[in-house]
Design a protein around this motif. Structure first.
Motif, PDB file in Angstrom:
ATOM      1  N   THR A  39       4.109  13.509  -6.901  1.00  0.00           N
ATOM      2  CA  THR A  39       3.336  13.141  -5.716  1.00  0.00           C
ATOM      3  C   THR A  39       1.965  13.812  -5.697  1.00  0.00           C
ATOM      4  O   THR A  39       1.683  14.730  -6.471  1.00  0.00           O
ATOM      5  CB  THR A  39       4.076  13.520  -4.418  1.00  0.00           C
ATOM      6  N   TRP A  40       1.154  13.368  -4.755  1.00  0.00           N
ATOM      7  CA  TRP A  40      -0.187  13.927  -4.557  1.00  0.00           C
ATOM      8  C   TRP A  40      -0.139  15.400  -4.131  1.00  0.00           C
ATOM      9  O   TRP A  40      -1.126  16.115  -4.250  1.00  0.00           O
ATOM     10  CB  TRP A  40      -0.938  13.113  -3.508  1.00  0.00           C
ATOM     11  N   GLN A  41       1.031  15.852  -3.678  1.00  0.00           N
ATOM     12  CA  GLN A  41       1.179  17.242  -3.248  1.00  0.00           C
ATOM     13  C   GLN A  41       1.525  18.178  -4.407  1.00  0.00           C
ATOM     14  O   GLN A  41       1.546  19.394  -4.234  1.00  0.00           O
ATOM     15  CB  GLN A  41       2.275  17.347  -2.184  1.00  0.00           C
ATOM     16  N   ASP A  42       1.781  17.635  -5.582  1.00  0.00           N
ATOM     17  CA  ASP A  42       2.228  18.445  -6.716  1.00  0.00           C
ATOM     18  C   ASP A  42       1.131  19.425  -7.145  1.00  0.00           C
ATOM     19  O   ASP A  42      -0.052  19.085  -7.179  1.00  0.00           O
ATOM     20  CB  ASP A  42       2.577  17.523  -7.888  1.00  0.00           C
ATOM     21  N   GLN A  43       1.540  20.647  -7.459  1.00  0.00           N
ATOM     22  CA  GLN A  43       0.580  21.726  -7.711  1.00  0.00           C
ATOM     23  C   GLN A  43       0.488  22.153  -9.177  1.00  0.00           C
ATOM     24  O   GLN A  43      -0.128  23.173  -9.483  1.00  0.00           O
ATOM     25  CB  GLN A  43       0.947  22.941  -6.853  1.00  0.00           C
ATOM     26  N   THR A  61       0.852  -1.174   0.000  1.00  0.00           N
ATOM     27  CA  THR A  61       0.000   0.000   0.000  1.00  0.00           C
ATOM     28  C   THR A  61       0.894   1.232   0.000  1.00  0.00           C
ATOM     29  O   THR A  61       2.123   1.123  -0.018  1.00  0.00           O
ATOM     30  CB  THR A  61      -0.945   0.023   1.223  1.00  0.00           C
ATOM     31  N   GLY A  62       0.293   2.414   0.034  1.00  0.00           N
ATOM     32  CA  GLY A  62       1.099   3.628   0.079  1.00  0.00           C
ATOM     33  C   GLY A  62       0.338   4.818  -0.455  1.00  0.00           C
ATOM     34  O   GLY A  62      -0.870   4.767  -0.697  1.00  0.00           O
ATOM     35  N   GLN A  63       1.091   5.896  -0.646  1.00  0.00           N
ATOM     36  CA  GLN A  63       0.500   7.168  -1.051  1.00  0.00           C
ATOM     37  C   GLN A  63      -0.279   7.035  -2.361  1.00  0.00           C
ATOM     38  O   GLN A  63       0.182   6.434  -3.319  1.00  0.00           O
ATOM     39  CB  GLN A  63       1.570   8.239  -1.162  1.00  0.00           C
ATOM     40  N   MET A  64      -1.487   7.592  -2.333  1.00  0.00           N
ATOM     41  CA  MET A  64      -2.383   7.538  -3.480  1.00  0.00           C
ATOM     42  C   MET A  64      -2.245   8.808  -4.325  1.00  0.00           C
ATOM     43  O   MET A  64      -1.495   9.709  -3.984  1.00  0.00           O
ATOM     44  CB  MET A  64      -3.828   7.381  -2.986  1.00  0.00           C
ATOM     45  N   HIS A  65      -2.970   8.841  -5.426  1.00  0.00           N
ATOM     46  CA  HIS A  65      -3.117  10.002  -6.315  1.00  0.00           C
ATOM     47  C   HIS A  65      -1.910  10.247  -7.220  1.00  0.00           C
ATOM     48  O   HIS A  65      -2.070  10.488  -8.412  1.00  0.00           O
ATOM     49  CB  HIS A  65      -3.413  11.281  -5.522  1.00  0.00           C
ATOM     50  N   GLY A  66      -0.696  10.240  -6.670  1.00  0.00           N
ATOM     51  CA  GLY A  66       0.494  10.545  -7.458  1.00  0.00           C
ATOM     52  C   GLY A  66       0.831   9.441  -8.446  1.00  0.00           C
ATOM     53  O   GLY A  66       0.422   8.292  -8.291  1.00  0.00           O
ATOM     54  N   ILE A  67       1.628   9.791  -9.481  1.00  0.00           N
ATOM     55  CA  ILE A  67       1.980   8.816 -10.519  1.00  0.00           C
ATOM     56  C   ILE A  67       3.456   8.908 -10.888  1.00  0.00           C
ATOM     57  O   ILE A  67       4.128   9.905 -10.645  1.00  0.00           O
ATOM     58  CB  ILE A  67       1.148   8.993 -11.807  1.00  0.00           C
ATOM     59  N   LEU A  68       3.909   7.830 -11.510  1.00  0.00           N
ATOM     60  CA  LEU A  68       5.200   7.773 -12.186  1.00  0.00           C
ATOM     61  C   LEU A  68       4.963   7.066 -13.508  1.00  0.00           C
ATOM     62  O   LEU A  68       3.982   6.330 -13.671  1.00  0.00           O
ATOM     63  CB  LEU A  68       6.235   7.045 -11.335  1.00  0.00           C
ATOM     64  N   TYR A  69       5.850   7.298 -14.472  1.00  0.00           N
ATOM     65  CA  TYR A  69       5.716   6.684 -15.792  1.00  0.00           C
ATOM     66  C   TYR A  69       6.613   5.455 -15.915  1.00  0.00           C
ATOM     67  O   TYR A  69       7.707   5.414 -15.335  1.00  0.00           O
ATOM     68  CB  TYR A  69       6.080   7.681 -16.892  1.00  0.00           C
ATOM     69  N   VAL A  70       6.146   4.456 -16.690  1.00  0.00           N
ATOM     70  CA  VAL A  70       6.955   3.263 -16.957  1.00  0.00           C
ATOM     71  C   VAL A  70       7.061   3.057 -18.465  1.00  0.00           C
ATOM     72  O   VAL A  70       6.176   3.458 -19.233  1.00  0.00           O
ATOM     73  CB  VAL A  70       6.357   1.997 -16.297  1.00  0.00           C
ATOM     74  N   ASP A  71       8.178   2.416 -18.871  1.00  0.00           N
ATOM     75  CA  ASP A  71       8.380   2.139 -20.294  1.00  0.00           C
ATOM     76  C   ASP A  71       7.860   0.738 -20.632  1.00  0.00           C
ATOM     77  O   ASP A  71       7.286   0.049 -19.780  1.00  0.00           O
ATOM     78  CB  ASP A  71       9.849   2.310 -20.673  1.00  0.00           C
ATOM     79  N   ASP A  72       8.081   0.288 -21.886  1.00  0.00           N
ATOM     80  CA  ASP A  72       7.529  -0.993 -22.315  1.00  0.00           C
ATOM     81  C   ASP A  72       8.231  -2.184 -21.684  1.00  0.00           C
ATOM     82  O   ASP A  72       7.784  -3.323 -21.823  1.00  0.00           O
ATOM     83  CB  ASP A  72       7.533  -1.110 -23.846  1.00  0.00           C
ATOM     84  N   GLY A  73       9.321  -1.932 -20.961  1.00  0.00           N
ATOM     85  CA  GLY A  73       9.980  -3.004 -20.230  1.00  0.00           C
ATOM     86  C   GLY A  73       9.597  -3.028 -18.761  1.00  0.00           C
ATOM     87  O   GLY A  73      10.149  -3.805 -17.978  1.00  0.00           O
ATOM     88  N   GLY A  74       8.679  -2.144 -18.375  1.00  0.00           N
ATOM     89  CA  GLY A  74       8.239  -2.093 -16.985  1.00  0.00           C
ATOM     90  C   GLY A  74       9.166  -1.301 -16.086  1.00  0.00           C
ATOM     91  O   GLY A  74       9.073  -1.387 -14.856  1.00  0.00           O
ATOM     92  N   LYS A  75      10.052  -0.489 -16.688  1.00  0.00           N
ATOM     93  CA  LYS A  75      11.000   0.302 -15.907  1.00  0.00           C
ATOM     94  C   LYS A  75      10.509   1.746 -15.764  1.00  0.00           C
ATOM     95  O   LYS A  75       9.978   2.327 -16.711  1.00  0.00           O
ATOM     96  CB  LYS A  75      12.378   0.311 -16.578  1.00  0.00           C
ATOM     97  N   CYS A  76      10.734   2.321 -14.597  1.00  0.00           N
ATOM     98  CA  CYS A  76      10.344   3.702 -14.359  1.00  0.00           C
ATOM     99  C   CYS A  76      11.187   4.640 -15.219  1.00  0.00           C
ATOM    100  O   CYS A  76      12.410   4.485 -15.308  1.00  0.00           O
ATOM    101  CB  CYS A  76      10.516   4.045 -12.887  1.00  0.00           C
ATOM    102  N   GLY A 125      -2.653  17.140  -8.334  1.00  0.00           N
ATOM    103  CA  GLY A 125      -2.011  16.041  -7.629  1.00  0.00           C
ATOM    104  C   GLY A 125      -2.586  14.688  -7.982  1.00  0.00           C
ATOM    105  O   GLY A 125      -1.942  13.657  -7.774  1.00  0.00           O
ATOM    106  N   TYR A 126      -3.816  14.672  -8.529  1.00  0.00           N
ATOM    107  CA  TYR A 126      -4.418  13.416  -8.987  1.00  0.00           C
ATOM    108  C   TYR A 126      -3.750  13.015 -10.306  1.00  0.00           C
ATOM    109  O   TYR A 126      -3.506  13.846 -11.176  1.00  0.00           O
ATOM    110  CB  TYR A 126      -5.915  13.574  -9.194  1.00  0.00           C
ATOM    111  N   GLY A 127      -3.493  11.741 -10.464  1.00  0.00           N
ATOM    112  CA  GLY A 127      -2.696  11.253 -11.585  1.00  0.00           C
ATOM    113  C   GLY A 127      -3.193  11.652 -12.956  1.00  0.00           C
ATOM    114  O   GLY A 127      -2.389  11.967 -13.842  1.00  0.00           O
ATOM    115  N   THR A 128      -4.510  11.635 -13.171  1.00  0.00           N
ATOM    116  CA  THR A 128      -5.016  11.995 -14.498  1.00  0.00           C
ATOM    117  C   THR A 128      -4.778  13.471 -14.803  1.00  0.00           C
ATOM    118  O   THR A 128      -4.493  13.835 -15.954  1.00  0.00           O
ATOM    119  CB  THR A 128      -6.519  11.667 -14.607  1.00  0.00           C
ATOM    120  N   ILE A 129      -4.868  14.327 -13.788  1.00  0.00           N
ATOM    121  CA  ILE A 129      -4.588  15.747 -13.990  1.00  0.00           C
ATOM    122  C   ILE A 129      -3.101  15.946 -14.289  1.00  0.00           C
ATOM    123  O   ILE A 129      -2.712  16.696 -15.190  1.00  0.00           O
ATOM    124  CB  ILE A 129      -4.987  16.569 -12.751  1.00  0.00           C
ATOM    125  N   THR A 130      -2.249  15.266 -13.510  1.00  0.00           N
ATOM    126  CA  THR A 130      -0.805  15.364 -13.747  1.00  0.00           C
ATOM    127  C   THR A 130      -0.455  14.928 -15.164  1.00  0.00           C
ATOM    128  O   THR A 130       0.302  15.605 -15.876  1.00  0.00           O
ATOM    129  CB  THR A 130      -0.037  14.506 -12.731  1.00  0.00           C
TER     130      THR A 130
END
Length: 440
Positions: free
Chosen positions: A101-105, A80-95, A132-137
């Motif tokens: 984060t959810w705090q991003d403005q 589990t962990g912090q919600m809302h925030g996102i990171l991107y991954v490539d086609d190999g599953g690497k960040c 801060g929500y992933g779709t907005i980011t």
């Protein structure tokens, strides 16, 4: 359904990373570890709140390996962990990005037709989603041409930890995590793809979603369960899935939560997906414990001006609150000092002041009651829609744990006994519990 006796739960928070070894048969924590997250990245923009994913994953994996050495008979691993925030991954599953984060403005910057992206999206789609929500980011990054070239999808950081330790190439999000990204239909348990496409999003980048606590792979031969949202995990850790049991959390903010088999739409109340057939009804106050901290600062500031040593006033305030509880006709304090989610411009107020109650003890008790009444009012809305009762109260967060008068007020308002949550690391325990009863 597989049943495991011991499980490790990992909670990747914004400031700390916690992990527990949980014995499901005895319902007790065998070992708990908490370390600092310490991964924020300094940037040239004050509105950016980014974290270094590699640092987070390395720390979380080290904690996991340490607990597995101590408890090699662990059966499964939950995340589990912090919600809302996102990171991107490539086609190999690497960040291939930092964690936004959810705090991003960035979603609040006035860059789109004179509006912030969050405002623009709300006007164009009729869907309210916060910065801060992933779709907005992601929409911001896409419109600014800042999505990493290698990116094929995105996910939360607990989801990515699951990918790293299992070798999974594509993210799989539990509905509790997916809903936290915004533009998610909680009733149908799917992203609002047509709405997002209308805003210009390439929805092929949206992650796959599941409504079960399913395994996403294995680590050192142990099943790893899909990551669940930290709010839902905290509820599972504190309450489980007991019906008519209300969780009252008072930390910096305040929150009232209860399990329901009905999806409801009501002002100020969120129906957050919990499992395939359950929802977590949540009402959140923006102030909560912060209101009490503001009052403490008021008394401390006066004391300093009067030449008294600048020390915390909480112990004295609790003694005075006990006296305030005995007042026959107390002042009425509304503690919406920071507004509400639906009305950010709303402010607090004080009514029914008399010569008898206009005292420090009267004000302290009034603020505590105001904190409790705001949450109780939200529960009354939930009750009106569902008929849910408050047969039992569970308290969590330091605001409840450290304040006996506040606990008494909650019991009086809800007309039910209040018990403190058994486990301090509630989210990590909830992650472990979800993995103990994972679906095949």
């Amino acid at each position: 359904m597989d049943i495991y006796m011991k499980a490790i739960g990992i909670d990747i928070g914004t400031t700390t990373i916690s992990a527990v070894v949980f014995d499901d048969t005895q319902e007790r924590v065998l070992k708990a570890l908490t370390i600092q997250n310490g991964s924020f990245i300094r940037t040239e923009h004050e509105w950016e709140r980014l974290q270094d994913v590699e640092i987070i994953i390395e720390k979380a994996k080290n904690v996991l390996d340490e607990l597995l050495k101590l408890y090699p008979d662990t059966g499964t691993i939950g995340l589990t962990g912090q919600m809302h925030g996102i990171l991107y991954v490539d086609d190999g599953g690497k960040c291939c990005s930092p964690l936004y984060t959810w705090q991003d403005q960035r979603g609040n910057l006035p860059e789109f037709e004179g509006l912030s992206l969050a405002q623009w999206v709300s006007q164009k789609s009729g869907v309210q989603v916060f910065t801060g929500y992933g779709t907005i980011t992601h929409l911001y990054q896409q419109r600014k041409g800042q999505v990493p070239q290698k990116a094929v999808s995105f996910c939360t950081v607990p989801d990515y930890l699951g990918m790293v330790i299992t070798g999974r190439k594509e993210p799989l999000l539990h509905i509790s995590m997916a809903a936290s990204l915004g533009f998610f239909d909680g009733r149908k348990k799917e992203f609002l793809k047509e709405k997002l496409e209308g805003l210009g999003m390439d929805t092929d980048m949206l992650p796959e979603v599941t409504d079960t606590f399913s395994a996403i792979g294995a680590y050192q031969g142990r099943p790893v369960t899909v990551a669940i949202g930290d709010n839902q995990a905290s509820f599972l850790g504190a309450v489980g899935v007991r019906e008519n049991t209300v969780l009252l959390n008072v930390g910096t903010g305040g929150q009232v939560s209860v399990v329901s088999d009905r999806f409801i739409e009501a002002e100020g109340i969120e129906a957050r997906p919990l499992s395939a057939d359950k929802y977590l009804l949540v009402g959140s106050s923006l102030c909560g414990g912060r209101a009490y901290a503001i009052l403490e600062n008021f008394f401390r500031s006066y004391g300093t001006a009067a030449g008294i040593e600048d020390v915390p006033q909480y112990d004295i305030m609790e003694k005075l609150a006990g006296k305030g509880m005995k007042l026959q006709d107390g002042m009425e304090v509304t503690t919406t000092f920071n507004g509400t989610r639906t009305n950010p411009s709303l402010r607090g107020s004080i009514h029914n002041i008399s010569k008898d109650n206009f005292t420090p003890e009267g004000l302290i008790y009034g603020v505590l009651r105001g904190i409790a009444e705001e949450l109780h009012d939200m529960f009354q809305v939930m009750r009106g829609y569902t008929g849910i009762k408050a047969d039992r109260l569970i308290g969590s967060g330091n605001g409840v744990r450290k304040n006996t008068v506040l606990r008494h007020i909650f019991e009086e308002l809800f007309e039910a006994r209040l018990f403190m949550a058994k486990y301090k690391e509630e989210a990590a325990c909830g992650a472990a519990i979800s993995s103990c009863h994972k679906e095949k």
